[in-house]
Design a protein around this motif. Structure first.
Motif, PDB file in Angstrom:
ATOM      1  N   GLN A 209      -5.381  44.436 -28.381  1.00 45.69           N
ATOM      2  CA  GLN A 209      -5.777  43.190 -29.022  1.00 45.69           C
ATOM      3  C   GLN A 209      -6.549  42.295 -28.067  1.00 45.69           C
ATOM      4  OE1 GLN A 209      -5.146  42.154 -32.561  1.00 45.69           O
ATOM      5  NE2 GLN A 209      -6.969  41.251 -31.647  1.00 45.69           N
ATOM      6  N   ALA A 210      -6.128  42.241 -26.817  1.00 45.97           N
ATOM      7  CA  ALA A 210      -6.844  41.422 -25.842  1.00 45.97           C
ATOM      8  C   ALA A 210      -8.259  41.942 -25.626  1.00 45.97           C
ATOM      9  CB  ALA A 210      -6.081  41.396 -24.518  1.00 45.97           C
ATOM     10  N   LEU A 211      -8.436  43.263 -25.650  1.00 54.49           N
ATOM     11  CA  LEU A 211      -9.780  43.824 -25.487  1.00 54.49           C
ATOM     12  C   LEU A 211     -10.671  43.441 -26.665  1.00 54.49           C
ATOM     13  CD1 LEU A 211      -9.125  47.421 -24.087  1.00 54.49           C
ATOM     14  CD2 LEU A 211      -9.253  45.249 -22.872  1.00 54.49           C
ATOM     15  N   ALA A 212     -10.133  43.529 -27.872  1.00 58.52           N
ATOM     16  CA  ALA A 212     -10.924  43.176 -29.057  1.00 58.52           C
ATOM     17  C   ALA A 212     -11.300  41.697 -29.033  1.00 58.52           C
ATOM     18  CB  ALA A 212     -10.145  43.511 -30.328  1.00 58.52           C
ATOM     19  N   TRP A 213     -10.367  40.857 -28.636  1.00 64.13           N
ATOM     20  CA  TRP A 213     -10.670  39.422 -28.569  1.00 64.13           C
ATOM     21  C   TRP A 213     -11.670  39.120 -27.453  1.00 64.13           C
ATOM     22  CZ3 TRP A 213      -4.840  37.874 -29.195  1.00 64.13           C
ATOM     23  CH2 TRP A 213      -4.514  37.895 -30.561  1.00 64.13           C
ATOM     24  N   GLN A 216     -15.017  39.683 -28.921  1.00 68.08           N
ATOM     25  CA  GLN A 216     -15.385  38.591 -29.813  1.00 68.08           C
ATOM     26  C   GLN A 216     -15.868  37.367 -29.032  1.00 68.08           C
ATOM     27  OE1 GLN A 216     -12.338  37.778 -32.778  1.00 68.08           O
ATOM     28  NE2 GLN A 216     -11.939  39.958 -33.060  1.00 68.08           N
ATOM     29  N   LEU A 217     -15.195  37.067 -27.944  1.00 66.19           N
ATOM     30  CA  LEU A 217     -15.617  35.938 -27.117  1.00 66.19           C
ATOM     31  C   LEU A 217     -16.998  36.168 -26.506  1.00 66.19           C
ATOM     32  CD1 LEU A 217     -12.278  35.040 -25.319  1.00 66.19           C
ATOM     33  CD2 LEU A 217     -13.679  33.437 -26.639  1.00 66.19           C
ATOM     34  N   VAL A 218     -17.222  37.365 -25.981  1.00 65.82           N
ATOM     35  CA  VAL A 218     -18.518  37.673 -25.366  1.00 65.82           C
ATOM     36  C   VAL A 218     -19.629  37.581 -26.402  1.00 65.82           C
ATOM     37  CG1 VAL A 218     -19.884  39.499 -24.300  1.00 65.82           C
ATOM     38  CG2 VAL A 218     -17.573  39.046 -23.485  1.00 65.82           C
ATOM     39  N   ASP A 219     -19.404  38.127 -27.597  1.00 70.07           N
ATOM     40  CA  ASP A 219     -20.426  38.064 -28.640  1.00 70.07           C
ATOM     41  C   ASP A 219     -20.688  36.630 -29.069  1.00 70.07           C
ATOM     42  OD1 ASP A 219     -20.745  40.783 -28.585  1.00 70.07           O
ATOM     43  OD2 ASP A 219     -19.590  41.183 -30.399  1.00 70.07           O
ATOM     44  N   ALA A 220     -19.641  35.823 -29.175  1.00 67.05           N
ATOM     45  CA  ALA A 220     -19.810  34.427 -29.581  1.00 67.05           C
ATOM     46  C   ALA A 220     -20.539  33.623 -28.509  1.00 67.05           C
ATOM     47  CB  ALA A 220     -18.451  33.792 -29.866  1.00 67.05           C
ATOM     48  N   GLY A 221     -20.370  34.038 -27.251  1.00 71.91           N
ATOM     49  CA  GLY A 221     -20.940  33.273 -26.144  1.00 71.91           C
ATOM     50  C   GLY A 221     -22.447  33.213 -26.150  1.00 71.91           C
ATOM     51  N   ALA A 231     -13.389  26.356 -25.024  1.00 76.57           N
ATOM     52  CA  ALA A 231     -12.393  26.025 -26.044  1.00 76.57           C
ATOM     53  C   ALA A 231     -11.931  27.292 -26.760  1.00 76.57           C
ATOM     54  CB  ALA A 231     -12.976  25.027 -27.042  1.00 76.57           C
ATOM     55  N   GLY A 232     -12.887  28.193 -27.030  1.00 74.64           N
ATOM     56  CA  GLY A 232     -12.526  29.459 -27.657  1.00 74.64           C
ATOM     57  C   GLY A 232     -11.637  30.304 -26.763  1.00 74.64           C
ATOM     58  N   GLU A 233     -11.941  30.316 -25.467  1.00 77.95           N
ATOM     59  CA  GLU A 233     -11.103  31.064 -24.526  1.00 77.95           C
ATOM     60  C   GLU A 233      -9.664  30.540 -24.554  1.00 77.95           C
ATOM     61  OE1 GLU A 233     -14.682  31.994 -21.307  1.00 77.95           O
ATOM     62  OE2 GLU A 233     -13.232  30.398 -20.934  1.00 77.95           O
ATOM     63  N   ALA A 234      -9.522  29.225 -24.591  1.00 82.07           N
ATOM     64  CA  ALA A 234      -8.181  28.637 -24.618  1.00 82.07           C
ATOM     65  C   ALA A 234      -7.436  29.037 -25.890  1.00 82.07           C
ATOM     66  CB  ALA A 234      -8.277  27.114 -24.496  1.00 82.07           C
ATOM     67  N   ASP A 235      -8.156  29.033 -27.018  1.00 81.07           N
ATOM     68  CA  ASP A 235      -7.514  29.410 -28.284  1.00 81.07           C
ATOM     69  C   ASP A 235      -7.059  30.869 -28.257  1.00 81.07           C
ATOM     70  OD1 ASP A 235      -7.918  26.877 -29.291  1.00 81.07           O
ATOM     71  OD2 ASP A 235      -9.760  27.406 -30.370  1.00 81.07           O
ATOM     72  N   TYR A 236      -7.910  31.747 -27.731  1.00 87.42           N
ATOM     73  CA  TYR A 236      -7.532  33.160 -27.667  1.00 87.42           C
ATOM     74  C   TYR A 236      -6.394  33.386 -26.663  1.00 87.42           C
ATOM     75  CZ  TYR A 236     -11.164  35.086 -30.707  1.00 87.42           C
ATOM     76  OH  TYR A 236     -11.928  35.427 -31.802  1.00 87.42           O
ATOM     77  N   GLN A 237      -6.345  32.611 -25.593  1.00 87.44           N
ATOM     78  CA  GLN A 237      -5.217  32.738 -24.665  1.00 87.44           C
ATOM     79  C   GLN A 237      -3.905  32.366 -25.359  1.00 87.44           C
ATOM     80  OE1 GLN A 237      -5.890  34.604 -22.495  1.00 87.44           O
ATOM     81  NE2 GLN A 237      -6.750  33.783 -20.600  1.00 87.44           N
TER      82      GLN A 237
END
Length: 264
Positions: A209-213, A216-221, A231-237
């Motif tokens: 799950q952490a790999l998939a997220w 998602q973060l890299v693509d959104a970046g 902010a997204g990194e904090a939410d996923y953490q």
């Protein structure tokens, strides 16, 4: 499940999906375009699969869209829209591949051209044999790149190199693709299968799950601000904190042992 154009198996936590039209250089026909999403769905539903390896039989990864089939179905008719197969088949396939809840590796031997190139590069990590090559062939037949190519290539190689590859249709060999940042690794052809499988298996053993997220973060970046991305990194953490794999990592650290992740 039996497929007409694919071979599939699961081993070492990896769903191996093999393009299997070697006599047609694994050209993407309608049957393959229907079956690939089905195989990806089956991989996601399989509790024994925590990564995907996309590979191909024969001397090419994929020559791209099956133009023989397209011409035979009336590609040049006035009422036929070339964008319709993209909307119906290719675009949903690439989106599904990019949105899987597990990492995806591709192994490229020989040529990956046109939409076959887009397919090969739409994964998380690409391993290519030294005989591997990538070609944006579209300009040679009066078309624009598709199946996500105009999104993927500039983000991987930068605008100048990506646009040059698209405008000229030049074949990019595996070593140049590695220098450009299009792919993760080049290996000797004889080592391609083992290297790609080993990589996929190593990813399957990590916290899925952490790999998939992370993907998602890299693509959104690419389209986000620094503040928005952080902010997204904090939410996923926050979300990672509640996974079983994070709890296992903490327990393993306290017990001074390697963690055993289960993808939950």
């Amino acid at each position: 499940m039996q497929y007409e154009t694919l071979d599939t198996t699961v081993r070492d936590g990896v769903a191996v999906i093999t393009l299997n039209r070697p006599d047609q250089l694994n050209a993407l026909n309608q049957a393959m375009l229907r079956e690939l999403p089905q195989a990806l769905d089956a991989a996601e539903a399989d509790d024994n699969a925590r990564a995907v390896l996309l590979r191909a039989n024969g001397r090419a990864f994929s020559s791209g869209a099956d133009l023989k089939e397209g011409v035979g179905s009336g590609m040049t008719r006035g009422d036929f829209k070339l964008g319709d197969p993209l909307r119906v088949h290719y675009n949903p396939l690439i989106e599904k591949l990019r949105g899987l809840d597990m990492p995806v590796v591709s192994a490229v031997q020989g040529l990956a051209a046109g939409a076959g190139c887009s397919l090969a590069l739409a994964v998380d990590m690409v391993v290519a044999g030294r005989a591997g090559a990538f070609q944006m062939i579209f300009s040679s037949i009066g078309l624009v790149p598709d199946a996500g190519a105009t999104y993927l290539l500039p983000r991987l190689a930068g605008r100048a190199k990506a646009l040059g590859a698209m405008l000229t249709g030049e074949v990019i060999d595996a070593e140049r693709a590695e220098r450009w940042g299009l792919i993760w690794q080049v290996v000797d052809d004889a080592q391609l299968e083992d290297t790609a499988m080993s990589l996929a298996a190593s990813l399957a053993a990590r916290p899925t799950q952490a790999l998939a997220w992370t993907r998602q973060l890299v693509d959104a970046g690419a389209g986000d601000s620094l503040a928005g991305q952080m902010a997204g990194e904090a939410d996923y953490q926050d979300a990672c904190q509640h996974t079983e794999d994070f709890a296992e990592a903490i327990n393993a650290f306290m017990e001074k042992r390697p963690p055993t992740f289960r993808g939950r």
